[in-house]
Design a protein around this motif. Sequence first.
Motif, short mmCIF file in Angstrom:
data_model
loop_
_atom_site.label_atom_id
_atom_site.label_comp_id
_atom_site.label_asym_id
_atom_site.label_seq_id
_atom_site.Cartn_x
_atom_site.Cartn_y
_atom_site.Cartn_z
N LEU A 1 67.09 10.98 17.62
CA LEU A 1 67.97 9.75 18.43
C LEU A 1 68.49 8.48 17.39
O LEU A 1 69.50 8.54 17.86
CB LEU A 1 67.22 9.02 19.42
CG LEU A 1 66.17 9.75 20.28
CD1 LEU A 1 64.95 8.92 20.82
CD2 LEU A 1 67.65 10.05 20.85
N THR A 2 67.53 8.49 15.86
CA THR A 2 69.26 7.60 15.77
C THR A 2 70.22 8.37 14.81
O THR A 2 71.47 7.68 15.13
CB THR A 2 67.94 7.20 13.92
OG1 THR A 2 67.42 6.31 14.80
CG2 THR A 2 69.12 6.18 13.25
N CYS A 3 69.78 9.55 14.80
CA CYS A 3 71.03 10.59 14.32
C CYS A 3 72.12 10.57 15.49
O CYS A 3 73.33 10.31 15.45
CB CYS A 3 71.04 11.84 13.42
SG CYS A 3 72.12 13.12 13.42
N ILE A 4 71.72 10.99 16.63
CA ILE A 4 72.54 11.27 17.95
C ILE A 4 73.69 9.39 18.22
O ILE A 4 74.87 9.15 18.09
CB ILE A 4 71.94 10.94 19.17
CG1 ILE A 4 71.63 12.70 18.95
CG2 ILE A 4 73.16 11.35 20.54
CD1 ILE A 4 70.54 13.18 19.80
N THR A 5 72.31 8.57 18.25
CA THR A 5 73.38 7.10 18.13
C THR A 5 74.42 6.86 16.80
O THR A 5 75.18 6.40 17.01
CB THR A 5 72.30 6.12 18.56
OG1 THR A 5 71.83 6.39 19.00
CG2 THR A 5 73.21 5.04 18.41
N PHE A 6 73.68 7.08 15.78
CA PHE A 6 74.67 6.54 14.02
C PHE A 6 75.62 7.36 14.44
O PHE A 6 77.40 7.11 14.25
CB PHE A 6 73.48 6.95 13.41
CG PHE A 6 74.58 6.35 12.04
CD1 PHE A 6 73.97 5.31 11.12
CD2 PHE A 6 75.17 7.07 10.83
CE1 PHE A 6 74.36 4.29 10.57
CE2 PHE A 6 75.56 6.17 9.91
CZ PHE A 6 75.55 5.08 9.72
N SER A 7 75.66 9.36 15.10
CA SER A 7 76.74 9.63 14.76
C SER A 7 78.04 8.99 16.17
O SER A 7 78.92 9.03 15.82
CB SER A 7 76.92 10.92 15.35
OG SER A 7 75.84 11.88 14.39
N PHE A 8 77.26 8.45 16.71
CA PHE A 8 78.44 8.07 18.14
C PHE A 8 79.16 6.15 17.08
O PHE A 8 79.68 6.55 17.79
CB PHE A 8 77.47 7.78 19.38
CG PHE A 8 78.50 6.76 20.63
CD1 PHE A 8 79.38 7.66 21.37
CD2 PHE A 8 77.65 5.68 20.63
CE1 PHE A 8 79.66 7.29 22.22
CE2 PHE A 8 79.33 5.75 21.73
CZ PHE A 8 79.66 6.17 22.55
N LEU A 9 78.26 6.13 16.76
CA LEU A 9 79.01 5.09 16.61
C LEU A 9 79.83 4.99 15.57
O LEU A 9 80.41 3.99 14.94
CB LEU A 9 78.17 3.49 16.44
CG LEU A 9 77.00 3.25 17.80
CD1 LEU A 9 75.72 2.47 17.23
CD2 LEU A 9 77.55 2.39 18.14
#
Length: 144
Positions: free
Chosen positions: A31-39
């Motif tokens: 989930l951190t990877c997904i969120t960080f990729s988006f941001l």
Amino acid sequence: VAKVVYNASPGDKHFTDGVRWGCLGMTLMSLTCITFSFLLPSFIKRTSIKAIYFISHGAACAGFALMPWFANKTTVILFSVFPGALNSVYLVLPFILLSQIHQIPAIKAERGFATDVALLVSSTFASQVLLNMYLGTVIEIVGI
């Protein structure tokens, strides 16, 4: 997590709890990877690509270094965030750089953007295959 935090081995009562906590940590990492990729693009606008690269590596190294000394459920969950951010940098940042390179008018690429993306993806998968081919041998030699 089951072995280090719970001191359990397969078949013990607490082994399943440790596996569940490990799965929760892996989920949080994803989930951190997904969120960080988006941001990540907005972070790049505020800072620089170099800063993000070095901060993510430094945070992941700190998390990996501190986790064995503070081996409990809370720190395992908290430190699982750092590898997620690092995975995002590894997976997304090369494509951001590639797109920036193709936007420079002075650089005339002999091949198109799609070909460069395909080469980048292929090299990423090839590096993972090579790493995994030799990692088993290294683990056997070291005895982990």
